[in-house]
Design an enzyme around this catalytic site. Structure first.
Site, PDB file in Angstrom:
ATOM      1  N   CYS A 186     -11.120   2.952   0.028  1.00 45.39           N
ATOM      2  CA  CYS A 186      -9.713   3.272   0.271  1.00 45.39           C
ATOM      3  C   CYS A 186      -9.337   2.495   1.518  1.00 45.39           C
ATOM      4  O   CYS A 186     -10.106   2.484   2.495  1.00 45.39           O
ATOM      5  CB  CYS A 186      -9.549   4.782   0.516  1.00 45.39           C
ATOM      6  SG  CYS A 186      -7.905   5.235   1.111  1.00 45.39           S
ATOM      7  N   GLU A 235      -3.857   8.365   8.861  1.00 47.84           N
ATOM      8  CA  GLU A 235      -2.412   8.270   9.126  1.00 47.84           C
ATOM      9  C   GLU A 235      -2.057   8.984  10.427  1.00 47.84           C
ATOM     10  O   GLU A 235      -1.136   8.599  11.129  1.00 47.84           O
ATOM     11  CB  GLU A 235      -1.613   8.887   7.975  1.00 47.84           C
ATOM     12  CG  GLU A 235      -1.633   8.095   6.678  1.00 47.84           C
ATOM     13  CD  GLU A 235      -0.585   6.982   6.628  1.00 47.84           C
ATOM     14  OE1 GLU A 235       0.422   7.052   7.346  1.00 47.84           O
ATOM     15  OE2 GLU A 235      -0.796   6.025   5.847  1.00 47.84           O
ATOM     16  N   CYS A 262      -4.208  -1.444  -1.943  1.00 50.18           N
ATOM     17  CA  CYS A 262      -4.420  -0.011  -2.108  1.00 50.18           C
ATOM     18  C   CYS A 262      -5.430   0.123  -3.248  1.00 50.18           C
ATOM     19  O   CYS A 262      -5.196  -0.387  -4.349  1.00 50.18           O
ATOM     20  CB  CYS A 262      -3.090   0.637  -2.489  1.00 50.18           C
ATOM     21  SG  CYS A 262      -3.212   2.371  -2.959  1.00 50.18           S
ATOM     22  N   ASP A 267       0.874  -1.174   0.000  1.00 53.65           N
ATOM     23  CA  ASP A 267       0.000   0.000   0.000  1.00 53.65           C
ATOM     24  C   ASP A 267       0.911   1.223   0.000  1.00 53.65           C
ATOM     25  O   ASP A 267       2.116   1.121   0.247  1.00 53.65           O
ATOM     26  CB  ASP A 267      -0.900   0.007   1.259  1.00 53.65           C
ATOM     27  CG  ASP A 267      -1.814   1.235   1.316  1.00 53.65           C
ATOM     28  OD1 ASP A 267      -2.359   1.616   0.265  1.00 53.65           O
ATOM     29  OD2 ASP A 267      -1.975   1.820   2.396  1.00 53.65           O
ATOM     30  N   SER A 268       0.307   2.379  -0.236  1.00 45.23           N
ATOM     31  CA  SER A 268       1.078   3.612  -0.173  1.00 45.23           C
ATOM     32  C   SER A 268       1.545   3.902   1.256  1.00 45.23           C
ATOM     33  O   SER A 268       2.498   4.637   1.458  1.00 45.23           O
ATOM     34  CB  SER A 268       0.223   4.773  -0.675  1.00 45.23           C
ATOM     35  OG  SER A 268      -0.986   4.808   0.049  1.00 45.23           O
ATOM     36  N   HIS A 296      -7.403   2.997   3.816  1.00 44.15           N
ATOM     37  CA  HIS A 296      -7.215   3.779   5.044  1.00 44.15           C
ATOM     38  C   HIS A 296      -8.524   4.016   5.805  1.00 44.15           C
ATOM     39  O   HIS A 296      -8.495   4.338   6.987  1.00 44.15           O
ATOM     40  CB  HIS A 296      -6.618   5.157   4.714  1.00 44.15           C
ATOM     41  CG  HIS A 296      -5.145   5.141   4.480  1.00 44.15           C
ATOM     42  ND1 HIS A 296      -4.577   4.639   3.331  1.00 44.15           N
ATOM     43  CD2 HIS A 296      -4.114   5.578   5.244  1.00 44.15           C
ATOM     44  CE1 HIS A 296      -3.269   4.769   3.403  1.00 44.15           C
ATOM     45  NE2 HIS A 296      -2.960   5.338   4.555  1.00 44.15           N
TER      46      HIS A 296
HETATM   47  N1  DGL Z   1      -4.686   3.393   0.796  1.00 43.21           N
HETATM   48  C1  DGL Z   1      -4.859   4.032  -0.483  1.00 43.21           C
HETATM   49  C2  DGL Z   1      -6.100   3.492  -1.167  1.00 43.21           C
HETATM   50  O1  DGL Z   1      -6.623   2.455  -0.781  1.00 43.21           O
HETATM   51  C3  DGL Z   1      -4.989   5.516  -0.451  1.00 43.21           C
HETATM   52  C4  DGL Z   1      -4.000   6.346   0.236  1.00 43.21           C
HETATM   53  C5  DGL Z   1      -3.266   7.269  -0.678  1.00 43.21           C
HETATM   54  O2  DGL Z   1      -3.821   8.243  -1.176  1.00 43.21           O
HETATM   55  O3  DGL Z   1      -2.082   6.983  -0.864  1.00 43.21           O
HETATM   56  O4  DGL Z   1      -6.565   4.089  -2.113  1.00 43.21           O
END
Ligand code: DGL
Length: 270
Positions: free
Chosen positions: A186, A153, A73, A10-11, A188
């Site tokens: 997402c 985050e 992600c 993931d990012s 997150h």
């Molecule tokens: N976790 C990423 C997703 O599922 C998004 C976070 C980011 O913008 O890097 O899209």
């Protein structure tokens, strides 16, 4: 091959919501997690940049000998999945978007669905396509909510400020009658679920892709004869971050059932 780990990226730390579901569903599978903390967020980058980052993250995991890749992600799944499958064929690759769409279609009665995601995921229209391919005629409203990534985050999951931001994004959306599902598009966002449920109000079911992704991975392991042998102890989980292991460990504690210490996070460069 069966003993090799499954790579997950993931990012940042959002993909840990998927990692936790994988570890729970498949305790015998070794997992290798990469959070690209140095370059987060992906969600406001161009498609070319997201594809480049995703390729680099996948390359590192592949160099560690993974047997399968999970793109935990939504942004990378929406923008880069086809490219990753082409570039790294025949490695099996699972994204989170189709499992998320499957969960949404299983949950909705009315077919009116709201998806919240990053700007890039919404721009790509990938959720709308994935849901409509499973349920033609579904009405999908996709809303970019980039600030939720920063809140997740930061560990701000509830409280007045988070609620005010959620209301600003979502109140106009839920004036639509008969919407019955909110997709957390997402990885997150599940940590904000309590606040999001409160703002969405009763009658709206929240769904995310963590458990349906773990289910898709479990099925693919069996289909491809790649499942690890059962063992007495759960298999290992190894963590890597492209920046700030101590921050990764601190923030990860909010996503994982167990604590993580900074020395357990390997710092890598892509
Ligand atoms: N976790 C990423 C997703 O599922 C998004 C976070 C980011 O913008 O890097 O899209």
């Amino acid at each position: 091959m069966r003993k090799q780990p499954i790579g997950v990226f993931d990012s940042g730390v959002g993909g840990l919501t998927v990692l936790a579901a994988l570890h729970e569903r498949l305790p015998h599978e070794s997992l290798l997690y990469l959070g690209d903390m140095a370059r987060l967020p992906y969600g406001n980058k161009s498609p070319q940049t997201i594809i480049r980052y995703a390729r680099q993250a996948a390359s590192v995991l592949i160099s560690r000998g993974i047997k399968m890749l999970v793109v935990a992600c939504n942004t990378a799944s929406a923008l880069a999945l086809d490219e990753l499958r082409r570039a790294f064929h025949p490695l099996p690759i699972v994204g989170v978007l189709e499992p998320g769409a499957t969960a949404a279609c299983a949950a909705t009665r009315t077919g009116r669905i709201v998806v919240i995601a990053t700007e890039a995921t919404v721009r790509e229209g990938a959720y709308t396509r994935a849901i409509q391919s499973l349920r033609p005629g579904a009405e999908i409203l996709a809303v970019p909510c980039p600030l939720f990534v920063a809140l997740a985050e930061e560990g701000w999951h509830s409280g007045a400020i988070v609620e005010a931001i959620a209301k600003q994004y979502l109140e106009p959306v839920f004036s639509r009658t008969s919407t019955d599902v909110l997709v957390l598009g997402c990885t997150h966002f599940p940590v904000l679920a309590d606040t999001l449920a409160k703002v969405a109000g009763p009658g709206i079911q929240l769904v995310d892709s963590a458990h349906t992704t773990a289910q898709a991975v479990a099925e693919m392991l069996v289909r491809m004869d790649l499942a690890a042998e059962p063992r007495a102890q759960p298999a290992s989980v190894h963590f890597m971050s492209t920046d700030a292991p101590e921050r990764f460990a601190r923030v990860a504690a909010r996503f994982l059932p167990q604590n993580l210490r900074p020395y357990e996070v390997e710092l890598i460069d892509l």
